[in-house]
Scaffold this active site. Structure first.
Site, short mmCIF file in Angstrom:
data_model
loop_
_atom_site.label_atom_id
_atom_site.label_comp_id
_atom_site.label_asym_id
_atom_site.label_seq_id
_atom_site.Cartn_x
_atom_site.Cartn_y
_atom_site.Cartn_z
CG ASP A 148 -2.01 1.02 1.18
OD1 ASP A 148 -1.79 2.10 0.59
OD2 ASP A 148 -3.10 0.75 1.73
CG HIS B 197 -4.85 2.55 -1.12
ND1 HIS B 197 -4.81 2.66 0.26
CD2 HIS B 197 -5.91 3.29 -1.52
CE1 HIS B 197 -5.79 3.44 0.67
NE2 HIS B 197 -6.47 3.84 -0.39
#
Length: 232
Positions: A170, A201
């Site tokens: 992420d 993400h």
């Protein structure tokens, strides 16, 4: 059946617009689908429809209603992504969790649903964590929640089940933040963490370039089992 509803704020000073998907028959429970920074767009409406098909009343509040009501953005369009970041900078998550509490009360009161859970994404994932620490919601799930590592001093208040989905790559929640979350919750009786190696993400978005099909199906299956058990 889907409709737009208006949920009264806790202080009765306004109303929160929300997308509501009703199941056929009496709801088994309710799930608040908390949007990303892109508003109640098609992907969020699809998530609501999926819960309704499973027998749950699903509602997605317009988290930006105070300054950008009705906005729907596409993260695959750079200009719209930049617009979304601007709204994120304006947003006060403290107001947001109060809106989630208002939604919980509305679901239990006006809609008569006793058990309420939530599933939040990105900024919504942060709000799912805050709902677990600041409200009496029955269960919460956060996907790639941002800034949770900065709010770990609230962890002591978690009394109901919480699940967090953490993609290891992420680019908004880096390794140090992920390590802090694990340090806080690996041994917490109420919290379940799932890592997704190599994913970034937004991997569980319903559509678009960010979606990873295998990762999304795995995470969503875990979410479904977790919320169904928690809301029984």
């Amino acid at each position: 059946m889907a409709e737009t509803v208006q949920i009264p704020t806790l202080d009765q000073s306004g109303t929160i617009p929300a997308h509501l998907a009703r199941p056929a028959g009496t709801p088994k429970g309710a799930v608040i689908v908390i949007p990303e920074i892109f508003g109640v767009n098609e992907g969020i409406r699809r998530k609501c429809a999926n819960w309704a098909e499973k027998g749950y009343l699903a509602v997605a509040p317009d988290i930006f209603w105070r300054f950008a009501p009705g906005v729907e953005l596409n993260p695959d369009i750079p200009e719209q992504m930049n617009e979304a970041f601007g709204y994120f900078q304006q947003y006060d998550a403290n107001d947001g969790v109060v809106d989630i509490e208002a939604t919980i009360r509305w679901l239990r009161g006006s809609e008569g649903v006793a058990k309420v859970g939530c599933a939040g994404y990105c900024l919504g994932g942060r709000l799912a964590y805050m709902a677990a620490t600041r409200t009496d919601i029955d269960a919460s799930v956060g996907y790639y929640g941002v800034m949770i590592d900065q709010m770990l001093d609230e962890a002591h208040a978690i009394a109901k089940p919480l699940m967090l989905h953490i993609p290891t790559e992420d680019h908004f929640v880096g390794p140090e933040a992920q390590a802090a979350i694990h340090a806080a919750f690996d041994n917490h009786a109420k919290v379940t963490l799932h890592d997704y190696a190599g994913l970034d993400h937004g991997f569980a978005a319903e559509m678009g370039n960010r979606r990873n099909e295998a990762g999304a199906q795995l995470a969503d299956g875990r979410t479904e089992a977790f919320l169904i058990a928690s809301l029984a």
